[in-house]
Design a protein around this motif. Structure first.
Motif, mmCIF file in Angstrom:
data_model
loop_
_atom_site.group_PDB
_atom_site.id
_atom_site.type_symbol
_atom_site.label_atom_id
_atom_site.label_comp_id
_atom_site.label_asym_id
_atom_site.label_seq_id
_atom_site.Cartn_x
_atom_site.Cartn_y
_atom_site.Cartn_z
ATOM 1 N N PRO A 61 96.961 109.977 70.148
ATOM 2 C CA PRO A 61 97.118 111.388 69.835
ATOM 3 C C PRO A 61 95.951 112.250 70.277
ATOM 4 C CG PRO A 61 97.831 110.021 67.997
ATOM 5 C CD PRO A 61 97.193 109.108 68.989
ATOM 6 N N GLY A 62 94.753 111.672 70.376
ATOM 7 C CA GLY A 62 93.596 112.473 70.730
ATOM 8 C C GLY A 62 93.380 112.635 72.217
ATOM 9 N N ASP A 63 94.170 111.921 73.034
ATOM 10 C CA ASP A 63 93.989 111.998 74.474
ATOM 11 C C ASP A 63 94.265 113.408 74.988
ATOM 12 O OD1 ASP A 63 93.348 109.377 74.612
ATOM 13 O OD2 ASP A 63 95.352 108.680 75.187
ATOM 14 N N ASP A 64 93.433 113.880 75.914
ATOM 15 C CA ASP A 64 93.645 115.168 76.548
ATOM 16 C C ASP A 64 94.183 114.937 77.946
ATOM 17 O OD1 ASP A 64 92.725 116.705 74.399
ATOM 18 O OD2 ASP A 64 90.634 116.412 75.007
ATOM 19 N N ALA A 65 95.214 115.651 78.296
ATOM 20 C CA ALA A 65 95.784 115.541 79.635
ATOM 21 C C ALA A 65 96.257 116.925 80.046
ATOM 22 C CB ALA A 65 96.935 114.543 79.644
ATOM 23 N N ASP A 66 95.692 117.435 81.129
ATOM 24 C CA ASP A 66 96.059 118.755 81.624
ATOM 25 C C ASP A 66 97.329 118.619 82.449
ATOM 26 O OD1 ASP A 66 96.342 121.203 82.822
ATOM 27 O OD2 ASP A 66 94.206 121.442 83.246
ATOM 28 N N PRO A 67 98.452 119.203 82.000
ATOM 29 C CA PRO A 67 99.696 119.056 82.756
ATOM 30 C C PRO A 67 99.616 119.646 84.154
ATOM 31 C CG PRO A 67 99.931 120.692 81.002
ATOM 32 C CD PRO A 67 98.637 119.990 80.767
ATOM 33 N N ARG A 68 98.765 120.657 84.351
ATOM 34 C CA ARG A 68 98.634 121.252 85.682
ATOM 35 C C ARG A 68 98.029 120.254 86.660
ATOM 36 N NH1 ARG A 68 95.352 126.403 83.667
ATOM 37 N NH2 ARG A 68 94.395 124.632 82.559
ATOM 38 N N ALA A 128 100.646 117.710 87.484
ATOM 39 C CA ALA A 128 101.644 118.258 88.399
ATOM 40 C C ALA A 128 101.127 118.236 89.836
ATOM 41 C CB ALA A 128 102.010 119.678 87.988
ATOM 42 N N VAL A 129 99.879 118.637 90.033
ATOM 43 C CA VAL A 129 99.286 118.641 91.366
ATOM 44 C C VAL A 129 99.151 117.213 91.894
ATOM 45 C CG1 VAL A 129 97.191 119.156 92.679
ATOM 46 C CG2 VAL A 129 98.074 120.824 91.040
ATOM 47 N N ARG A 130 98.729 116.320 91.027
ATOM 48 C CA ARG A 130 98.507 114.929 91.439
ATOM 49 C C ARG A 130 99.775 114.283 91.982
ATOM 50 N NH1 ARG A 130 95.975 110.136 87.569
ATOM 51 N NH2 ARG A 130 96.098 108.453 89.124
ATOM 52 N N TYR A 131 100.901 114.576 91.343
ATOM 53 C CA TYR A 131 102.141 113.908 91.730
ATOM 54 C C TYR A 131 103.106 114.813 92.501
ATOM 55 C CZ TYR A 131 100.541 110.175 88.695
ATOM 56 O OH TYR A 131 99.808 109.156 88.113
ATOM 57 N N GLY A 132 102.674 116.045 92.768
ATOM 58 C CA GLY A 132 103.483 116.921 93.608
ATOM 59 C C GLY A 132 104.675 117.541 92.910
ATOM 60 N N TYR A 133 104.528 117.832 91.625
ATOM 61 C CA TYR A 133 105.617 118.503 90.904
ATOM 62 C C TYR A 133 105.387 120.004 90.932
ATOM 63 C CZ TYR A 133 108.947 119.758 87.244
ATOM 64 O OH TYR A 133 110.000 120.317 86.535
ATOM 65 N N ASP A 134 106.304 120.746 91.547
ATOM 66 C CA ASP A 134 106.180 122.197 91.682
ATOM 67 C C ASP A 134 107.122 122.871 90.681
ATOM 68 O OD1 ASP A 134 105.951 124.828 92.389
ATOM 69 O OD2 ASP A 134 106.483 124.549 94.506
ATOM 70 N N GLU A 135 106.563 123.410 89.616
ATOM 71 C CA GLU A 135 107.382 124.025 88.572
ATOM 72 C C GLU A 135 108.122 125.262 89.068
ATOM 73 O OE1 GLU A 135 105.969 124.105 84.413
ATOM 74 O OE2 GLU A 135 104.051 123.442 85.247
ATOM 75 N N THR A 136 107.641 125.890 90.128
ATOM 76 C CA THR A 136 108.294 127.105 90.615
ATOM 77 C C THR A 136 109.581 126.803 91.380
ATOM 78 O OG1 THR A 136 107.033 127.106 92.696
ATOM 79 C CG2 THR A 136 106.063 128.261 90.810
ATOM 80 N N SER A 137 109.719 125.594 91.877
ATOM 81 C CA SER A 137 110.911 125.261 92.661
ATOM 82 C C SER A 137 111.731 124.114 92.072
ATOM 83 C CB SER A 137 110.508 124.889 94.100
ATOM 84 O OG SER A 137 109.654 123.747 94.103
ATOM 85 N N ALA A 138 111.164 123.385 91.137
ATOM 86 C CA ALA A 138 111.862 122.218 90.584
ATOM 87 C C ALA A 138 113.085 122.651 89.785
ATOM 88 C CB ALA A 138 110.920 121.418 89.691
ATOM 89 N N THR A 195 102.273 116.189 80.339
ATOM 90 C CA THR A 195 101.204 115.802 79.424
ATOM 91 C C THR A 195 101.296 114.317 79.106
ATOM 92 O OG1 THR A 195 101.084 118.015 78.439
ATOM 93 C CG2 THR A 195 100.216 116.182 77.138
ATOM 94 N N ALA A 196 102.508 113.848 78.810
ATOM 95 C CA ALA A 196 102.695 112.430 78.491
ATOM 96 C C ALA A 196 102.352 111.545 79.686
ATOM 97 C CB ALA A 196 104.134 112.184 78.043
ATOM 98 N N ILE A 197 102.751 111.963 80.889
ATOM 99 C CA ILE A 197 102.435 111.191 82.091
ATOM 100 C C ILE A 197 100.926 111.143 82.312
ATOM 101 C CG2 ILE A 197 102.607 111.185 84.614
ATOM 102 C CD1 ILE A 197 105.465 112.336 84.247
ATOM 103 N N GLY A 198 100.261 112.291 82.122
ATOM 104 C CA GLY A 198 98.819 112.341 82.312
ATOM 105 C C GLY A 198 98.065 111.466 81.340
ATOM 106 N N GLN A 199 98.637 111.245 80.170
ATOM 107 C CA GLN A 199 97.995 110.389 79.180
ATOM 108 C C GLN A 199 98.121 108.906 79.516
ATOM 109 O OE1 GLN A 199 100.015 111.816 75.700
ATOM 110 N NE2 GLN A 199 98.388 113.254 75.165
ATOM 111 N N ASP A 200 99.048 108.579 80.388
ATOM 112 C CA ASP A 200 99.211 107.184 80.806
ATOM 113 C C ASP A 200 99.687 107.146 82.251
ATOM 114 O OD1 ASP A 200 99.458 104.464 80.969
ATOM 115 O OD2 ASP A 200 101.243 104.322 79.698
ATOM 116 N N SER A 201 98.850 107.611 83.149
ATOM 117 C CA SER A 201 99.231 107.651 84.563
ATOM 118 C C SER A 201 99.428 106.256 85.135
ATOM 119 C CB SER A 201 98.183 108.419 85.373
ATOM 120 O OG SER A 201 96.907 107.822 85.227
ATOM 121 N N ALA A 202 98.692 105.273 84.611
ATOM 122 C CA ALA A 202 98.868 103.902 85.098
ATOM 123 C C ALA A 202 100.269 103.397 84.772
ATOM 124 C CB ALA A 202 97.815 102.985 84.478
#
Length: 291
Positions: A28-35, A38-48, A260-267
């Motif tokens: 619960p204490g993990d910090d993960a910036d969704p932005r 998104a950049v890391r994996y190429g997710y574009d919220e403006t077009s998705a 956010t969830a993906i960033g908390q466990d990218s592996a």
């Protein structure tokens, strides 16, 4: 519904669903910036047009999975019972075949009203409806399903299912969604729905359908005739949802929760993507061989 070894065709809407599955490496204490995610994996919220689990892992809930299993079942059940594979696109068009979500726009509202009240019947088994399933047939189906699992392996969906659930949980507390709902209620005022619910998901209300209880989120009334009043309200409802950006707000909130969830466990995410890529090879091989 008759027993069948085929995979489920679509899942029901999981808004508000709390899934017990946990994300490995996530606290619960993990910090993960969704932005950043998104950049890391190429997710574009403006077009998705889909949330990250679907955009970034196109194999997730691929309808071809069920088709491949149908093909294996047909081969396995030869001499036992007729089994007809249902290729992707066989399900009612009102559903998104991957996400399982019910589509709703002005055109659909004009034709169907609130479509969940009168969904078209689609095939729910690849065995003809006039065939009575015997215990021997059932046992053969179970065996064939197990053999399909042995050939293809189990679908590696646990991680992404948990991530998807995290996205839906984020919707419940998202301020943008709440603002869209408030704007939707204002937009709906000219429709004169005296018992307008607190959320679009609870539509239609009893005054619109004449039903008692919660028609918006409850049992289906497949034989309920479409009244002009329901059609009128449904069209206004669909227009208002579009005008206030309700669906866009839902998607954005889901995306933030999933990223956010993906960033908390990218592996775990990267391992799941690799597992799906390998799993899809088996699907391709079956369809190439038997399709």
């Amino acid at each position: 519904m008759r027993p069948s070894p085929r995979a489920a065709r679509f899942s029901t809407l999981v808004t508000g669903l709390l899934v017990a599955t946990t994300l490995s490496g996530c606290t619960p204490g993990d910090d993960a910036d969704p932005r950043e995610t998104a950049v890391r994996y190429g997710y574009d919220e403006t077009s998705a047009t889909l949330s990250p689990v679907y955009e970034l892992v196109p194999e997730f809930k691929d309808p071809r999975d069920g088709y491949a299993r149908d093909l294996l079942a047909q081969q396995c059940l030869q001499g036992v019972v007729e089994y007809l594979p249902l290729p992707p696109g066989s399900e009612p068009h009102l559903f998104d075949e991957r996400t399982g979500q019910l589509r709703f726009d002005e055109q659909i509202a004009q034709e169907w009203g609130y479509p969940h009240l009168r969904l078209p019947t689609g095939p729910d088994t690849a065995v003809p409806d006039d065939v009575e399933i015997t215990s021997a047939m059932h046992d053969a189906m179970v065996t064939c399903g197990q053999e399909a699992d042995e050939r293809l392996g189990l679908v590696p969906h646990d991680y992404l299912t948990a991530v998807e659930a995290a996205g839906w949980e984020a919707v419940e507390k998202d301020s943008g969604v709440q603002q869209a709902i408030a704007a939707w209620r204002t937009c709906m005022e000219p429709a004169g729905v005296v018992d307008l619910p607190t959320s679009p998901l609870e539509m239609p209300s009893p005054s619109v359908t004449g039903l008692t209880g919660d028609a918006g989120g409850g049992a289906l009334e497949l034989d309920l005739p479409l009244s002009e009043r329901e059609r009128e309200v449904a069209v206004v409802d669909a227009r208002c949802r579009s005008d206030v950006g309700y669906d866009d707000a839902i998607l954005q909130a889901r995306a933030q929760g999933e990223l956010t969830a993906i960033g908390q466990d990218s592996a775990g995410f990267e391992a799941t993507r690799r597992a799906y890529a390998e799993y899809e090879k088996g699907i391709d091989a079956v369809i190439d061989d038997l399709g």
